[in-house]
Design a protein around this motif. Structure first.
Motif, short mmCIF file in Angstrom:
data_model
loop_
_atom_site.label_atom_id
_atom_site.label_comp_id
_atom_site.label_asym_id
_atom_site.label_seq_id
_atom_site.Cartn_x
_atom_site.Cartn_y
_atom_site.Cartn_z
N LEU A 135 0.86 -1.20 0.17
CA LEU A 135 -0.17 -0.05 0.03
C LEU A 135 0.84 0.97 -0.06
CD1 LEU A 135 -2.94 1.19 0.31
CD2 LEU A 135 -2.50 1.11 2.60
N TYR A 136 0.92 1.97 -1.00
CA TYR A 136 1.73 3.16 -1.14
C TYR A 136 0.79 4.38 -0.75
CZ TYR A 136 5.13 6.29 -3.74
OH TYR A 136 6.04 6.95 -4.04
N ILE A 137 1.51 5.08 0.33
CA ILE A 137 1.00 6.16 1.07
C ILE A 137 1.72 7.27 1.03
CG2 ILE A 137 0.29 6.84 3.42
CD1 ILE A 137 0.54 3.82 4.27
N ASP A 138 1.02 8.31 0.34
CA ASP A 138 1.50 9.58 0.37
C ASP A 138 0.75 10.63 1.39
OD1 ASP A 138 3.56 11.55 -1.50
OD2 ASP A 138 1.66 12.50 -1.42
N VAL A 139 1.13 11.12 2.26
CA VAL A 139 0.35 12.26 3.20
C VAL A 139 0.90 13.56 2.62
CG1 VAL A 139 -0.18 13.03 5.31
CG2 VAL A 139 0.28 10.60 4.77
N GLY A 140 -0.05 14.48 2.38
CA GLY A 140 0.25 16.01 2.07
C GLY A 140 -0.64 16.71 2.79
N GLY A 141 -0.40 17.96 2.56
CA GLY A 141 -1.14 18.92 3.48
C GLY A 141 -2.53 18.90 3.44
N GLY A 142 -3.08 18.73 2.23
CA GLY A 142 -4.60 18.89 2.15
C GLY A 142 -5.29 17.42 1.82
N SER A 143 -4.27 16.52 1.20
CA SER A 143 -5.11 15.15 1.00
C SER A 143 -3.97 14.12 1.11
CB SER A 143 -5.74 15.02 -0.36
OG SER A 143 -4.44 15.31 -1.38
N THR A 144 -4.59 12.97 1.43
CA THR A 144 -3.74 11.61 1.45
C THR A 144 -3.96 10.62 0.36
OG1 THR A 144 -3.51 11.76 3.87
CG2 THR A 144 -3.33 9.63 2.71
N GLU A 145 -3.13 10.25 -0.39
CA GLU A 145 -3.08 9.28 -1.68
C GLU A 145 -2.68 8.11 -1.16
OE1 GLU A 145 -4.70 12.65 -2.72
OE2 GLU A 145 -2.61 12.97 -2.37
N LEU A 146 -3.60 7.17 -1.44
CA LEU A 146 -3.43 5.51 -1.36
C LEU A 146 -3.38 4.80 -2.85
CD1 LEU A 146 -5.14 5.03 1.97
CD2 LEU A 146 -3.19 5.70 1.64
N THR A 147 -2.47 4.09 -2.93
CA THR A 147 -2.46 3.05 -4.21
C THR A 147 -2.04 1.61 -3.63
OG1 THR A 147 -1.71 4.82 -5.60
CG2 THR A 147 -1.60 2.81 -6.42
N TYR A 148 -2.98 0.70 -3.87
CA TYR A 148 -2.72 -0.78 -3.47
C TYR A 148 -2.18 -1.49 -4.83
CZ TYR A 148 -4.07 -5.40 -2.02
OH TYR A 148 -4.13 -6.73 -1.56
N TYR A 149 -1.03 -2.16 -4.41
CA TYR A 149 -0.30 -3.07 -5.40
C TYR A 149 -0.08 -4.41 -5.10
CZ TYR A 149 1.74 1.34 -7.54
OH TYR A 149 2.03 2.51 -8.06
N ARG A 150 -0.34 -5.36 -6.16
CA ARG A 150 -0.42 -6.77 -5.81
C ARG A 150 0.38 -7.32 -6.90
NH1 ARG A 150 -5.27 -8.48 -6.01
NH2 ARG A 150 -6.03 -8.06 -3.69
N ASP A 151 1.51 -7.81 -6.56
CA ASP A 151 2.49 -8.50 -7.54
C ASP A 151 2.92 -7.51 -8.53
OD1 ASP A 151 2.62 -10.98 -6.14
OD2 ASP A 151 0.66 -11.72 -7.35
N GLY A 152 3.23 -6.31 -8.22
CA GLY A 152 3.92 -5.32 -9.25
C GLY A 152 2.67 -4.86 -10.02
N VAL A 153 1.63 -5.03 -9.87
CA VAL A 153 0.55 -4.42 -10.74
C VAL A 153 -0.31 -3.55 -9.68
CG1 VAL A 153 -1.36 -5.13 -12.10
CG2 VAL A 153 0.49 -6.31 -12.31
N ARG A 154 -0.65 -2.11 -10.22
CA ARG A 154 -1.54 -1.27 -9.51
C ARG A 154 -2.91 -1.89 -9.44
NH1 ARG A 154 -3.79 3.86 -10.82
NH2 ARG A 154 -2.59 3.64 -12.80
N VAL A 155 -3.59 -2.07 -8.33
CA VAL A 155 -4.98 -2.62 -8.38
C VAL A 155 -5.97 -1.50 -8.23
CG1 VAL A 155 -6.45 -4.16 -6.99
CG2 VAL A 155 -3.95 -4.70 -7.18
N VAL A 156 -5.85 -0.64 -7.40
CA VAL A 156 -6.56 0.58 -7.13
C VAL A 156 -5.88 1.63 -6.46
CG1 VAL A 156 -7.42 -0.42 -4.92
CG2 VAL A 156 -8.92 1.11 -6.44
N SER A 157 -6.43 2.80 -6.84
CA SER A 157 -5.80 4.06 -6.20
C SER A 157 -7.24 5.07 -5.59
CB SER A 157 -5.18 4.88 -7.15
OG SER A 157 -3.87 4.46 -7.56
N ARG A 158 -6.71 5.60 -4.43
CA ARG A 158 -8.11 6.73 -3.92
C ARG A 158 -7.21 7.91 -3.18
NH1 ARG A 158 -13.14 5.60 -1.40
NH2 ARG A 158 -13.80 7.77 -0.94
N SER A 159 -8.03 8.84 -3.31
CA SER A 159 -7.57 9.88 -2.65
C SER A 159 -8.59 10.40 -1.45
CB SER A 159 -7.48 11.17 -3.51
OG SER A 159 -7.07 12.48 -2.91
N PHE A 160 -8.00 10.86 -0.44
CA PHE A 160 -8.88 11.30 0.65
C PHE A 160 -8.71 12.77 1.12
CE2 PHE A 160 -8.81 6.81 0.79
CZ PHE A 160 -10.09 6.18 1.24
N ASP A 161 -9.53 13.34 1.52
CA ASP A 161 -9.50 14.92 1.73
C ASP A 161 -8.79 14.93 3.34
OD1 ASP A 161 -9.75 16.07 -0.60
OD2 ASP A 161 -11.84 16.26 -0.30
#
Length: 295
Positions: A135-161
């Motif tokens: 699970l790739y986590i990037d926390v910023g000042g206004g939002s947090t971006e999450l991306t889920y990978y399985r076996d090197g392939v991106r499954v889904v991404s989501r941004s939260f305020d």
């Protein structure tokens, strides 16, 4: 080649100059040449007032002119300037973008949360193994971006305020936390082998404070200890005892709390912290797009 990325975030504005080396058909090596950072804190205006103030617009333009000059003398071959949560939320965003283009010559692309997560995901090749799940986590000042990978392939991404500047101003309602928790429960909580990857200045600073060997993951328990230690210190103590900049000293605790909540709700025991972020993703994306145009 030399490429540049401008990241106009809710807390700071960054310019990354990167050197891209092709390795005779064996992939590409991207090295940071120079990184510049100005703590404009656009989120204070956007999230509290709904618009970027004239003073901050002036500061943004001055910074962009300086960045344009640096890019010119650095002889870059391509750049992209991306604005994230603060400008996304500002009602005067179109006027700001227009003024910046006229007065600095730099065009700003205001990207959605989903687009931000997609760009950040271009960093994956430098941190993610072709085997396993992350699970790739990037926390910023206004939002947090999450991306889920399985076996090197991106499954889904989501941004939260949910971001550090929003938290400092008590602008994250309970509903946002519930959405994040439910998404993690449905998406990753049943993945027993998952690890996290954290990007951004705050998690990198926390990682350094915990003292693990470079390249070694940080445990959830050690992260919790460090966040607790930082929370017990005043702003002044964080600056004097730990040497944090003022604009880092106030946001590092909410950043740690966001990451810790994600690890706990996602049932993730460890987090890997490479030195990558949105700017690195922009450069990687620019390079891929240039290569596709040459095919």
């Amino acid at each position: 080649m030399k490429l540049a990325a401008i990241d106009i975030g809710s807390n700071a504005m960054r310019l990354l100059i990167a050197n891209v080396y092709e390795r005779n058909g064996e992939g590409v090596n991207i090295k940071k040449g120079a990184l510049y950072r100005i703590p404009l804190r656009l989120g204070d205006d956007a999230f509290l007032q709904g618009a970027i103030s004239p003073t901050k617009v002036d500061d943004l333009i001055k910074t962009m002119i300086a960045y344009r000059n640096i890019m010119e003398v650095s002889k870059i071959e391509g750049y992209l300037a991306c604005a994230t949560s603060a400008l996304r939320d500002a009602v005067n965003r179109e006027d700001v973008v227009k003024r910046v283009a006229i007065e600095s010559g730099v065009h700003i692309e205001i990207i959605s949360g989903a687009r931000e997560a997609e760009i950040i995901a271009h960093n994956s090749s430098s941190a993610i193994s072709p085997n396993g799940s992350y699970l790739y986590i990037d926390v910023g000042g206004g939002s947090t971006e999450l991306t889920y990978y399985r076996d090197g392939v991106r499954v889904v991404s989501r941004s939260f305020d949910i971001g550090t500047v929003r938290l400092l101003n008590n602008l994250v309602p309970d509903e946002r936390w519930k959405e994040l928790r439910e998404w993690l429960r449905q998406t990753v909580a049943d993945d027993k082998a998952i690890q996290a990857i954290g990007s951004g200045g705050n998690i990198n600073k926390i990682y350094k404070l915990t003292g693990p060997k470079e390249g070694h993951p940080l445990s959830q328990e050690k992260l919790a200890e460090t966040v607790k230690m930082l929370s017990a210190l005043s702003m002044d103590e964080r600056m004097k005892q730990i040497g944090l900049r003022e604009d880092r000293a106030d946001v590092i605790v909410p950043a740690g709390q966001i990451v810790l909540s994600i690890l706990r709700w996602g049932k993730i025991r460890r987090i890997i912290v490479p030195k990558i972020g949105l700017s690195d993703g922009i450069v990687a994306m620019l390079y891929q797009e240039r290569m596709q145009c040459q095919v």
